[in-house]
Design a protein around this motif. Structure first.
Motif, PDB file in Angstrom:
ATOM      1  N   TYR A  12      37.815  41.411  30.437  1.00 13.32           N
ATOM      2  CA  TYR A  12      36.587  41.617  31.204  1.00 13.32           C
ATOM      3  C   TYR A  12      35.534  42.335  30.368  1.00 13.32           C
ATOM      4  O   TYR A  12      34.357  41.975  30.401  1.00 13.32           O
ATOM      5  CB  TYR A  12      36.871  42.411  32.481  1.00 13.32           C
ATOM      6  N   VAL A  59      33.511  40.068  28.090  1.00 12.41           N
ATOM      7  CA  VAL A  59      32.509  39.273  28.817  1.00 12.41           C
ATOM      8  C   VAL A  59      31.351  40.169  29.230  1.00 12.41           C
ATOM      9  O   VAL A  59      30.182  39.820  29.047  1.00 12.41           O
ATOM     10  CB  VAL A  59      33.138  38.566  30.039  1.00 12.41           C
ATOM     11  N   GLU A 105      29.031  40.927  26.372  1.00 16.85           N
ATOM     12  CA  GLU A 105      28.170  39.781  26.050  1.00 16.85           C
ATOM     13  C   GLU A 105      27.065  39.611  27.080  1.00 16.85           C
ATOM     14  O   GLU A 105      25.922  39.310  26.736  1.00 16.85           O
ATOM     15  CB  GLU A 105      28.996  38.496  25.939  1.00 16.85           C
ATOM     16  N   LEU A 149      29.343  31.781  29.156  1.00 18.14           N
ATOM     17  CA  LEU A 149      30.019  33.012  29.553  1.00 18.14           C
ATOM     18  C   LEU A 149      31.103  32.756  30.594  1.00 18.14           C
ATOM     19  O   LEU A 149      32.166  33.373  30.548  1.00 18.14           O
ATOM     20  CB  LEU A 149      29.002  34.022  30.093  1.00 18.14           C
ATOM     21  N   LEU A 209      34.024  31.427  28.832  1.00 16.55           N
ATOM     22  CA  LEU A 209      34.695  32.532  28.149  1.00 16.55           C
ATOM     23  C   LEU A 209      35.523  33.335  29.155  1.00 16.55           C
ATOM     24  O   LEU A 209      36.689  33.665  28.901  1.00 16.55           O
ATOM     25  CB  LEU A 209      33.657  33.428  27.462  1.00 16.55           C
ATOM     26  N   ALA A 210      34.941  33.618  30.320  1.00 18.32           N
ATOM     27  CA  ALA A 210      35.638  34.378  31.362  1.00 18.32           C
ATOM     28  C   ALA A 210      36.895  33.658  31.831  1.00 18.32           C
ATOM     29  O   ALA A 210      37.902  34.301  32.153  1.00 18.32           O
ATOM     30  CB  ALA A 210      34.696  34.638  32.533  1.00 18.32           C
ATOM     31  N   ALA A 269      34.957  38.618  36.011  1.00 19.42           N
ATOM     32  CA  ALA A 269      34.172  38.240  34.827  1.00 19.42           C
ATOM     33  C   ALA A 269      33.321  36.996  35.099  1.00 19.42           C
ATOM     34  O   ALA A 269      32.180  36.909  34.628  1.00 19.42           O
ATOM     35  CB  ALA A 269      35.096  38.013  33.635  1.00 19.42           C
ATOM     36  N   ALA A 277      29.332  36.973  34.836  1.00 17.43           N
ATOM     37  CA  ALA A 277      28.596  35.989  34.031  1.00 17.43           C
ATOM     38  C   ALA A 277      27.497  35.341  34.855  1.00 17.43           C
ATOM     39  O   ALA A 277      26.384  35.113  34.367  1.00 17.43           O
ATOM     40  CB  ALA A 277      29.567  34.930  33.492  1.00 17.43           C
TER      41      ALA A 277
END
Length: 140
Positions: free
Chosen positions: A4, A7, A10, A33, A36-37, A49, A53
């Motif tokens: 977490y 993320v 970012e 994102l 990615l999460a 996350a 995002a």
């Protein structure tokens, strides 16, 4: 391995760097994102996350800052905790005290700002959890 905090870091970096960006660019970053999460193994952290995002556009435009004395006091307290360079135990204790004070400030604040103030505690909770994990890892 993605978590977490990766993320979140970012999201925060992009919230600054994408000021004034067009909607397509922001949407592409939100998609990236979220992807990615989705790599986070813990179900609850992954869910949080993905939500985080999705908040990127709101973070870029930024909420209107509060104007009440309670909002400004809570912001100051939060900044003090985040700049605290004491031991992990001292940082945890400081964050716990401020978390309680922010909760009280949220109850005293005008209704339109109370949830914004209370949300500051989520940052403190993540800091407390991270410092506790670091302390446990150092003790292992």
């Amino acid at each position: 391995m993605v978590d977490y905090d990766d993320v979140d870091a970012e999201v925060l970096a992009l919230a600054d760097s994408l000021q004034g960006a067009d909607e397509a660019t922001v949407a592409a970053e939100v998609d990236r994102l979220k992807a990615l999460a989705e790599q986070i193994t813990d179900d609850r952290s992954r869910e949080l996350a993905v939500i985080r995002a999705g908040k990127l556009p709101e973070l870029i435009s930024g909420p209107q800052p509060g104007t009440s004395p309670q909002y400004w006091r809570a912001s100051t307290l939060l900044a003090q905790v985040l700049s605290d360079h004491g031991s992990a135990a001292d940082q945890i204790a400081h964050a716990e005290r401020v978390k309680a004070e922010i909760g009280e400030l949220a109850r005293q604040a005008p209704r339109r700002e109370s949830m914004t103030i209370l949300r500051m505690n989520s940052t403190l909770m993540r800091l407390i959890e991270r410092r506790r994990r670091e302390s446990q890892d150092a003790g292992s």
